[in-house]
Design an enzyme around this catalytic site. Structure first.
Site, PDB file in Angstrom:
ATOM      1  N   SER A 106      67.412 -54.730  50.279  1.00 23.75           N
ATOM      2  CA  SER A 106      67.769 -53.351  50.941  1.00 23.75           C
ATOM      3  C   SER A 106      68.905 -53.878  51.931  1.00 23.75           C
ATOM      4  CB  SER A 106      66.713 -52.736  51.808  1.00 23.75           C
ATOM      5  OG  SER A 106      66.075 -53.841  52.603  1.00 23.75           O
ATOM      6  N   LEU A 111      58.335 -56.876  45.556  1.00 24.52           N
ATOM      7  CA  LEU A 111      59.538 -56.671  44.402  1.00 24.52           C
ATOM      8  C   LEU A 111      58.656 -55.772  43.556  1.00 24.52           C
ATOM      9  CD1 LEU A 111      60.547 -60.490  43.721  1.00 24.52           C
ATOM     10  CD2 LEU A 111      61.496 -58.453  45.292  1.00 24.52           C
ATOM     11  N   ASN A 163      56.180 -63.615  45.164  1.00 28.39           N
ATOM     12  CA  ASN A 163      56.607 -62.776  46.324  1.00 28.39           C
ATOM     13  C   ASN A 163      55.548 -61.871  46.648  1.00 28.39           C
ATOM     14  OD1 ASN A 163      59.151 -61.800  47.955  1.00 28.39           O
ATOM     15  ND2 ASN A 163      58.163 -59.949  47.246  1.00 28.39           N
ATOM     16  N   SER A 210      49.905 -48.499  43.628  1.00 27.68           N
ATOM     17  CA  SER A 210      50.761 -47.628  42.332  1.00 27.68           C
ATOM     18  C   SER A 210      49.595 -47.225  41.376  1.00 27.68           C
ATOM     19  CB  SER A 210      51.794 -48.704  41.973  1.00 27.68           C
ATOM     20  OG  SER A 210      52.029 -47.912  40.603  1.00 27.68           O
ATOM     21  N   TYR A 220      54.637 -56.929  37.180  1.00 23.04           N
ATOM     22  CA  TYR A 220      54.549 -55.946  38.403  1.00 23.04           C
ATOM     23  C   TYR A 220      53.182 -55.383  38.696  1.00 23.04           C
ATOM     24  CZ  TYR A 220      55.228 -51.935  41.482  1.00 23.04           C
ATOM     25  OH  TYR A 220      55.055 -50.965  42.215  1.00 23.04           O
ATOM     26  N   LYS A 235      49.997 -55.706  41.584  1.00 19.69           N
ATOM     27  CA  LYS A 235      49.402 -54.647  42.308  1.00 19.69           C
ATOM     28  C   LYS A 235      47.812 -54.638  42.300  1.00 19.69           C
ATOM     29  CE  LYS A 235      53.021 -52.922  44.128  1.00 19.69           C
ATOM     30  NZ  LYS A 235      52.912 -53.159  45.681  1.00 19.69           N
ATOM     31  N   PHE A 238      52.001 -42.078  42.954  1.00 16.24           N
ATOM     32  CA  PHE A 238      52.694 -41.594  41.570  1.00 16.24           C
ATOM     33  C   PHE A 238      54.117 -42.012  41.516  1.00 16.24           C
ATOM     34  CE2 PHE A 238      49.074 -40.630  39.373  1.00 16.24           C
ATOM     35  CZ  PHE A 238      47.821 -41.128  40.080  1.00 16.24           C
ATOM     36  N   ASN A 239      54.840 -41.012  41.235  1.00 17.66           N
ATOM     37  CA  ASN A 239      56.283 -41.356  41.020  1.00 17.66           C
ATOM     38  C   ASN A 239      57.070 -40.749  42.303  1.00 17.66           C
ATOM     39  OD1 ASN A 239      55.294 -41.516  38.528  1.00 17.66           O
ATOM     40  ND2 ASN A 239      57.381 -41.893  37.788  1.00 17.66           N
ATOM     41  N   LEU A 285      63.780 -42.817  36.667  1.00 14.60           N
ATOM     42  CA  LEU A 285      64.478 -41.492  35.964  1.00 14.60           C
ATOM     43  C   LEU A 285      65.499 -40.778  36.951  1.00 14.60           C
ATOM     44  CD1 LEU A 285      64.822 -39.314  33.890  1.00 14.60           C
ATOM     45  CD2 LEU A 285      62.786 -38.130  34.686  1.00 14.60           C
ATOM     46  N   ASP A 315      55.645 -46.947  28.070  1.00 15.67           N
ATOM     47  CA  ASP A 315      55.430 -45.792  28.649  1.00 15.67           C
ATOM     48  C   ASP A 315      54.251 -45.147  27.987  1.00 15.67           C
ATOM     49  OD1 ASP A 315      57.614 -45.558  30.324  1.00 15.67           O
ATOM     50  OD2 ASP A 315      58.895 -44.761  28.935  1.00 15.67           O
TER      51      ASP A 315
END
Ligand code: NAD
Ligand code: UD1
Length: 345
Positions: free
Chosen positions: A37, A84, A100, A125, A150, A154, A178-179, A200, A302
């Site tokens: 950022s 990350l 991290n 997540s 990743y 979590k 969620f997303n 996406l 996916d």
């Protein structure tokens, strides 16, 4: 409860959450090292909220920085966004991700313990549910079976938080996003991914604004209504408000364990699934133009369908996402079309 330490507050979800915290009357201290950022998002928070906050540039893994923050400020609760988050990169650089994401959380918890700060909201997540084929995703499902480093960080952080809160007075609410998509409705702040977007919606808006040529739709042969994957897209401002609800939950008389600790995991989603083609249609409508896309092979890892059971968020936090997919597309497009190169426009 007044002063909140927000790690990763310069990032996408953190910056939108700080705006909501300031609007709700909280004081905020942001800790961020700008690894993903820049200080431009801090300027945007000030502009959108009309309020100020404290900022410390530093790494959450740095215990000296943490101790100094807890000495200088009377912090009531911590919201821990810093981490990350790129799935593909985590496969290439697992050491960096474990370092991290895990070390930052451990050092933060140690510093909180030293300072007597007990309340902790964690950014988890839907990825912790792994490759389940039962929907909607319910908090009572077993977690694990993650498919990339990743996601595993979590999962591991949730386990750590559960264990530590079971034997101490640490109070944890872990929010399983969620997303997250969309942007602040002012058009002043939004998602600003570095390099080629993995997700996406930023990919769609970058094609629409002319930064990229074409979207690849990963798979048109799933067992879904139009053959493309279904996800639970949640507006980032709704998501941000979910964090304010979580902070309020701490003051509502939690059922603490015998040590004064608490742990709960709560989904933040809308409970509604949208396909990739639904999202393309919403963005085309928002932008008033056609998107250049092509259906290609499935992307490894996916799953076909993923959406949240939202009853627990409603019952425990009083949280219900309000914004529609149309809002998400319109707000993202307002941000992207006025800031074609993100904060560097
Ligand atoms: P982001 O990358 O925009 O924000 C993360 C922020 O943390 C950045 O500002 C980065 O500079 C900072 N940061 C990272 N490591 C740091 C460290 N060691 N010390 C100090 N600052 C550090 O990501 P985001 O989308 O806002 O995500 C926030 C959190 O939510 C992350 O933990 C992410 O894993 C989680 N999450 C995000 C999504 C999503 O789709 N965006 C979904 C589920 C969970
Ligand atoms: C991904 C991560 C997840 C993470 C989440 C938020 C994977 C497997 N999962 O979720 O761990 O929490 O991002 O950061 O990477 N799509 C395309 N074309 C694209 C990009 C995406 O068709 O260029 C499709 C995907 O196949 C998927 C949907 O769009 O069906 C959403 O993808 P994405 O935004 O990457 O999120 P997830 O895969 O759900």
């Amino acid at each position: 409860m007044n002063k909140i330490l927000v790690t990763g507050g310069a990032g996408y979800i953190g910056s939108h959450t700080v705006v909501e915290l300031l609007a709700a009357g909280y004081e905020v201290v942001i800790l961020d090292n700008f690894v993903n950022s820049s200080d431009k998002s801090l300027e945007a928070i000030r502009k959108v909220s009309g309020k100020n906050f404290d900022f410390v540039k530093g790494d959450v893994r740095d215990s000296v920085v943490l101790d100094n923050i807890f000495k200088a400020h009377e912090i009531d609760a911590v919201i821990h966004f810093a981490g990350l988050k790129a799935v593909g990169e985590s496969v290439q650089k697992p050491l960096e991700y474990y370092d991290n994401n895990l070390i930052s959380t451990l050092h933060l918890l140690e510093a909180m313990k030293k300072a007597g700060v007990k309340k902790f909201v964690f950014s988890s997540s839907a990825t912790v549910y792994g490759e389940t084929e039962v929907y909607p995703f319910d908090e009572s499902f077993p977690i694990g079976g993650t498919t990339n480093p990743y996601g595993t960080t979590k999962y591991m952080q949730e386990l750590m938080l559960k264990d530590i809160s079971a034997t101490s007075d640490l109070q944890v609410i872990t929010l399983r996003y969620f997303n997250p998509v969309g942007a602040h409705e002012s058009g002043e702040m939004g998602e600003d991914p570095q390099g080629i977007p993995n997700n996406l919606c930023p990919f769609i808006t970058q094609v629409l604004v002319g930064r990229r040529d074409k979207l690849s739709v990963f798979g048109g042969d799933y067992d879904t209504k139009d053959g493309t994957c279904i996800r639970d897209y949640i507006h980032v401002v709704d998501l941000a408000k979910g964090h304010v609800c979580a902070l309020k939950k701490f003051d509502s008389g939690l059922r603490l364990n015998e040590n004064g600790g608490y742990f709960d995991a709560i989904n933040l989603g809308t409970g509604k699934g949208s396909s990739v083609l639904d999202m393309i249609a919403a963005f085309e409508k928002a932008a008033g133009k056609k998107l250049n896309y092509e259906v290609v092979d499935r992307r490894a890892g996916d799953i076909a369908v993923c959406y949240a059971k939202t009853d627990k968020a409603r019952e425990e936090l009083g949280f219900v996402a309000e914004k529609t997919v149309e809002d998400m597309a319109q707000d993202s497009w307002r941000w992207q079309s006025t800031h074609p190169k993100g904060f560097n426009s």
